[in-house]
Design a protein around this motif. Structure first.
Motif, PDB file in Angstrom:
ATOM      1  N   ASP A  17     117.110 -44.715 130.752  1.00  9.85           N
ATOM      2  CA  ASP A  17     117.980 -44.545 131.988  1.00  9.85           C
ATOM      3  C   ASP A  17     118.702 -43.481 132.081  1.00  9.85           C
ATOM      4  OD1 ASP A  17     116.988 -47.327 132.239  1.00  9.85           O
ATOM      5  OD2 ASP A  17     118.668 -48.043 130.731  1.00  9.85           O
ATOM      6  N   GLU A  18     118.581 -42.505 131.291  1.00 10.17           N
ATOM      7  CA  GLU A  18     119.563 -41.232 131.509  1.00 10.17           C
ATOM      8  C   GLU A  18     118.816 -40.381 132.287  1.00 10.17           C
ATOM      9  OE1 GLU A  18     122.245 -40.294 130.376  1.00 10.17           O
ATOM     10  OE2 GLU A  18     122.865 -41.744 129.168  1.00 10.17           O
ATOM     11  N   ARG A  74     111.825 -40.483 138.942  1.00 12.92           N
ATOM     12  CA  ARG A  74     112.228 -41.495 138.169  1.00 12.92           C
ATOM     13  C   ARG A  74     113.836 -41.382 137.906  1.00 12.92           C
ATOM     14  NH1 ARG A  74     109.217 -41.505 132.715  1.00 12.92           N
ATOM     15  NH2 ARG A  74     110.937 -42.876 132.253  1.00 12.92           N
ATOM     16  N   SER A 116     117.069 -43.482 139.413  1.00 10.40           N
ATOM     17  CA  SER A 116     117.987 -44.007 138.701  1.00 10.40           C
ATOM     18  C   SER A 116     119.297 -44.625 139.497  1.00 10.40           C
ATOM     19  CB  SER A 116     118.345 -43.422 137.667  1.00 10.40           C
ATOM     20  OG  SER A 116     119.330 -42.357 137.988  1.00 10.40           O
ATOM     21  N   ARG A 131     121.864 -43.156 139.657  1.00  9.70           N
ATOM     22  CA  ARG A 131     123.009 -42.200 139.068  1.00  9.70           C
ATOM     23  C   ARG A 131     123.254 -41.006 139.561  1.00  9.70           C
ATOM     24  NH1 ARG A 131     122.315 -43.655 132.884  1.00  9.70           N
ATOM     25  NH2 ARG A 131     124.304 -42.406 132.672  1.00  9.70           N
TER      26      ARG A 131
END
Length: 426
Positions: free
Chosen positions: A238-239, A291, A295, A297
């Motif tokens: 998830d980073e 990807r 996210s 972010r």
């Protein structure tokens, strides 16, 4: 036993070690709490495999065999030491009861489902802030990359004893500072991830464009860095920055087949035959970037650099490059990651999107600051912009300055050739 069988077994050991060494050291370090001891046990298991596999054959579960053997060596070596009794008991519970090579014990197969965490602990320990950047790189390659001390020394052009001392000092520092082999808290992890990514990218960059010596590229280092990047991206999926770094490395590595000509001479990006780019790596890089972007972010420096690399990857010809988008992305990058090196690279994009004079305005501000006076690429970029602006004598001077500063013989050859061509054009 035939020579062919012995050679095949040895190759199998080397291949398994390359794949499994990181997990093996990580698992052993978790149960012993000592990184140096874990590596010693892993090396003993490797020696045992080299001795036994040519005779007994390759076991069905090579990774499990190595882990079991290493744990047993740990029990045998330390059972006599009172202070190790507790750790020996832990090892004994985890070691399989059958002979090494038996594939039925789920405790060895799964490593108690700690494989991901163990690897992450190892990465974070090898890249601990108490170590210098040089030591982090060396220890990461030694423990997680599965490279020998000699291989690491040759990659970074230092004597093997120097590299060996660096690795020993790094391990001693971790012990003296009481660094524990454990996962940091969630807040600490976000702080520690940046240095880890920095180490991996430094390894990649040294392979992609060697800073010294005769070689222009060192593909083996790029491969190791990408392997480490994939481990990180899998451990922290998830980073976006982990995915961004992986994307950046994959997209840049896709150009490696075209970075050297048939004569072995370096080929710069505008002159590369893009049909030779590795399209599989391009696709993987674009997927990793997608990807990261998905996210939700904010994207960090590696992801933004990956987006810049994607602009080049999507252009089938140099003239198809969307330089306006590249310049805009550099504007974003300089905001979130201000750096004179970023400004030098931005000057290239501005020069192609708005003309060489506009690019010179950017690069000359960096020159005036004096912050990168010894950076060869500053003068090389300035030389390129001056040449495109028709200021050939100044361009030749800039290329000669770049040639005098670089420690890479391949780069020196490029800069000297461009200086000569610029003087001829005057």
């Amino acid at each position: 036993m035939t020579d062919e069988r012995a050679v095949a077994a040895r190759r199998a050991v080397e291949a398994v070690w390359h794949i499994e060494s990181g997990r093996l050291v990580a698992g052993l370090a978790r149960v012993t709490g000592d990184l140096g001891l874990a590596e010693d046990l892993a090396q003993e298991a490797l020696v045992a495999a080299l001795e036994q596999w040519p005779v007994s054959g390759i076991p069905p579960n090579p990774g499990g065999w190595l882990m079991t053997t290493a744990k047993r060596r740990g029990i045998d070596a330390h059972r006599r030491t009172v202070t190790f009794e507790r750790k020996a008991a832990v090892l004994a519970r985890e070691a399989v009861a059958d002979e090494p090579g038996v594939d039925t014990d789920s405790r060895v197969d799964s490593l108690d489902d700690h494989v991901g965490d163990d690897l992450l602990r190892l990465v974070l320990t090898a890249c601990h802030p108490v170590l210098s950047l040089e030591s982090r790189v060396a220890l990461t390659l030694r423990c997680l990359g599965g490279l020998s001390t000699d291989e690491i020394a040759r990659a970074f052009l230092v004597p093997e004893p120097t590299m060996a001392q660096r690795i020993v000092r790094a391990k001693k520092t971790l012990t003296d500072k009481g660094v524990r082999f454990e996962l940091p808290t969630a807040d600490e992890l976000s702080d520690r991830l940046g240095p880890v990514l920095e180490v991996v990218y430094l390894i990649f960059n040294e392979g992609y464009a060697a800073t010294s010596g005769q070689d222009w590229v060192r593909p083996a280092l790029c491969q190791e860095a990408m392997r480490l990047g994939r481990v990180l991206a899998g451990l922290v999926p998830d980073e976006p920055e982990a995915l961004g770094l992986l994307s950046l490395m994959e997209l840049q590595a896709s150009r490696l087949p075209a970075r050297l000509g048939a004569d072995g001479r370096p080929v710069l990006l505008p002159d590369q035959d893009r049909r030779r780019w590795d399209r599989l790596l391009v696709r993987r890089g674009l997927e990793s970037l997608a990807r990261a972007e998905a996210s939700g972010r904010p994207l960090g420096p590696y992801a933004v650099q990956a987006a810049i690399a994607a602009c080049h990857a999507r252009a089938l010809r140099p003239e198809d490059t969307d330089w306006y988008l590249v310049a805009e992305l550099y504007d974003v990058l300089r905001t979130i990651w201000p750096s004179p090196v970023v400004e030098v690279n931005r000057a290239v994009a501005v020069g192609f999107s708005r003309g060489p004079d506009a690019g010179l305005v950017v690069v000359d501000r960096v020159v005036a600051s004096g912050r990168l006076a010894g950076y060869p690429h500053l003068h090389a970029v300035r030389g390129d912009l001056l040449e495109r602006a028709g200021r050939h004598t100044e361009a030749a001077d800039a290329f000669e300055r770049a040639a005098s500063l670089t420690r890479s013989e391949a780069e020196r050859s490029i800069f000297t050739g461009r200086a000569r061509a610029a003087r001829t054009a005057t």
